[in-house]
Enzyme design. Structure first.
Site, PDB file in Angstrom:
ATOM      1  CG  HIS A  62      -2.370  -0.132   0.891  1.00 40.54           C
ATOM      2  ND1 HIS A  62      -2.875  -1.194   0.164  1.00 40.54           N
ATOM      3  CD2 HIS A  62      -3.446   0.665   1.163  1.00 40.54           C
ATOM      4  CE1 HIS A  62      -4.186  -1.052   0.033  1.00 40.54           C
ATOM      5  NE2 HIS A  62      -4.558   0.077   0.610  1.00 40.54           N
TER       6      HIS A  62
ATOM      7  CG  ASP B  80      -7.228   7.230  -2.332  1.00 42.97           C
ATOM      8  OD1 ASP B  80      -7.489   6.009  -2.321  1.00 42.97           O
ATOM      9  OD2 ASP B  80      -8.103   8.107  -2.426  1.00 42.97           O
ATOM     10  N   GLY B  81      -5.526   5.095  -3.948  1.00 45.56           N
ATOM     11  CA  GLY B  81      -5.397   4.496  -5.273  1.00 45.56           C
ATOM     12  C   GLY B  81      -4.574   3.231  -5.306  1.00 45.56           C
TER      13      GLY B  81
ATOM     14  N   GLY C  76      -5.389   0.027  -4.572  1.00 48.69           N
ATOM     15  CA  GLY C  76      -6.052  -1.109  -5.202  1.00 48.69           C
ATOM     16  C   GLY C  76      -6.048  -1.002  -6.704  1.00 48.69           C
ATOM     17  NE  ARG C  77      -8.870   3.708  -7.412  1.00 48.49           N
ATOM     18  CZ  ARG C  77      -9.586   4.695  -6.900  1.00 48.49           C
ATOM     19  NH1 ARG C  77     -10.483   5.316  -7.643  1.00 48.49           N
ATOM     20  NH2 ARG C  77      -9.431   5.069  -5.646  1.00 48.49           N
TER      21      ARG C  77
ATOM     22  CB  ALA D 197      -2.659  -3.588  -6.551  1.00 47.73           C
ATOM     23  NE  ARG D 198      -8.887  -3.319  -8.855  1.00 45.54           N
ATOM     24  CZ  ARG D 198      -9.031  -2.833  -7.620  1.00 45.54           C
ATOM     25  NH1 ARG D 198      -8.720  -3.587  -6.571  1.00 45.54           N
ATOM     26  NH2 ARG D 198      -9.497  -1.608  -7.409  1.00 45.54           N
TER      27      ARG D 198
END
Length: 491
Positions: free
Chosen positions: A393, A397-398, A400-401, A403-404
């Site tokens: 992490h 912010d951001g 998750g996006r 990571a994908r």
């Protein structure tokens, strides 16, 4: 008869001086209703092995046998016996060491000192005391000390959590203790370690990889790396399917990228209708009351359609860091308060999950990249990349996006199908991630990604966007209630 023992204790102390009690216990032993642990120490707990009785009552035993003793050396770290059932105490001048069933007590000369913490009728050595004791390097000391690597890891953690000033204060206290109690040799070892960690002294004296990384200016999270290694081993052994990309025409790639961006944002709480998302991506619409959200989905779409974010996975650790900062900066560019494209400067968490400390982000990502390149399967490398970014992490912010996008970039570069995480699958996606993060169990994580990749490769991206949306609707992708709906296959 009152046996004069704590009510919770399974031990009975009946020294020879207390003739009546001692005689009673001797008769119980002869009758098979009690067992003798050592002279004057008995138990009537006969349903479990005698060794187990002693181990779980070790503190009561020592409080009776060696009142005022100090848990010292490695026992101060463990707060009692170690895995070998040895406890080291400082007590008196010439008190002998002793053995009981299931427990060995090594007795060192000494007693309580200022700073030692009371522990019932015992004491626990202060931090400065046990640190110096555990750095003792004389013949026979190995049984009561710990490897230097463990001390280095402890001090590295202290530096991470307490900061440089507090680590220096700890060193100052250790210096005073050493001068007062003849531990100058041990303090020199401690001083070398602290100096190396603070980069004020040569790092050649360090032995642990983590401490050496700190001294080199690339500190990492050792606990995080254990998870990486667990996933690495599982991926290395997994027989992952070779699921080829099916979105090969420009129109198919565009459709795929649109719904990838739509779902990736929806799963993070940036929710739009499909019509609103189409207006943003294809007609340049700006929702005045949702400027940041508007650009989140547009930035994710741009990353999913443009090189290097779509299809050029980094080839070196430093390039990996630059790629992550670049893609996060693109996706989050309108959220200036979240410092897009910059490493986080505060520890972040989601629920009970606390992510990697800001000081350890770069080093942990670099160590993670070594695990990515060490895998032989392209899909395995992609699966590893996503978990590394999600677990570290690295941004405010951001994450998750980001990571994908890392996952899909690695898949696309290898000619494999990109993965979509539809709304209905949100919990099925997050729970395996949490299981790997919290319990170190990787199988569900791997199975989840394989299932999503298999499902995503069955979609017909070459049809019109309206027809693809209808296909996704039939698959329940836009639903949110897992109790009423489940993700179904396109055909």
């Amino acid at each position: 008869m009152n046996l004069r023992n704590p009510p919770e204790s399974e031990l009975i102390f009946a020294p020879a001086a207390q003739r009546a009690l001692s005689s009673l216990m001797q008769r119980k032993v002869a009758a098979g209703t009690a067992a003798r642990i050592s002279p004057g120490v008995f138990t009537t707990q006969l349903t479990i092995p005698l060794e187990s009785v002693v181990r779980r009552n070790w503190k009561t035993l020592l409080e009776h046998e060696l009142p005022g003793a100090v848990l010292s050396y490695r026992s101060a770290i463990h707060g009692g016996p170690d895995k070998d059932n040895v406890v080291v105490v400082s007590y008196g001048k010439r008190a002998p060491s002793r053995s009981y069933p299931g427990l060995t007590v090594e007795v060192r000369p000494g007693g309580p000192l200022p700073g030692d913490a009371p522990y019932g009728k015992l004491f626990v050595a202060s931090e400065t005391r046990w640190l110096l004791e555990c750095l003792e390097a004389v013949k026979g000391s190995a049984s009561r000390t710990v490897p230097a690597e463990q001390i280095e890891l402890y001090l590295d953690k202290a530096l991470q959590l307490r900061g440089e000033s507090n680590l220096n204060a700890l060193r100052d206290k250790a210096r005073e203790f050493a001068q007062a109690h003849g531990r100058e040799r041990e303090f020199k070892r401690l001083d070398r370690i602290v100096g190396a960690l603070l980069a004020t002294r040569n790092a050649r004296s360090l032995t642990s990889r983590q401490a050496l990384a700190r001294a080199a200016g690339k500190p990492y999270d050792g606990e995080c790396l254990k998870l990486f290694d667990t996933l690495f081993a599982a991926l290395q052994q997994a027989a992952l399917p070779d699921i080829k990309e099916v979105a090969n025409s420009p129109a198919a790639k565009d459709n795929q990228a649109f719904f990838e961006a739509y779902f990736s944002n929806y799963i993070e709480g940036t929710a739009f209708t499909v019509e609103e998302a189409e207006d943003i991506v294809y007609r340049g619409a700006v929702l005045v009351n949702r400027l940041e959200d508007t650009h989140d989905i547009l930035g994710t779409y741009q990353a999913a359609t443009s090189s290097p974010w779509r299809d050029a996975f980094p080839k070196s650790g430093e390039d990996f860091l630059a790629w992550l900062k670049s893609v996060n900066g693109l996706v989050m560019s309108r959220r200036l308060d979240k410092k897009p494209g910059e490493w986080k400067d505060k520890t972040n968490q989601a629920g009970s999950t606390v992510f990697v400390h800001p000081d350890l982000v770069r080093g942990t990502l670099l160590e993670g990249f070594d695990r990515i390149t060490g895998l032989s399967s392209p899909a395995a490398r992609a699966f590893m990349a996503m978990f590394i970014v999600a677990e570290v992490h690295p941004f405010m912010d951001g994450n998750g996006r980001t990571a994908r996008l890392a996952l899909n970039c690695a898949l696309t570069e290898a000619g494999l199908s990109r993965i979509l995480v539809p709304t209905i699958f949100r919990e099925d996606y997050l729970l395996p991630l949490k299981a790997l993060s919290h319990q170190g169990t990787p199988d569900a994580y791997i199975s989840m990604l394989v299932r999503l990749q298999t499902w995503a490769s069955s979609l017909n991206y070459a049809q019109t966007r309206e027809d693809l949306r209808a296909q996704l609707t039939r698959c329940n992708t836009f639903q949110e209630n897992r109790n009423l709906y489940r993700l179904i296959n396109p055909y």
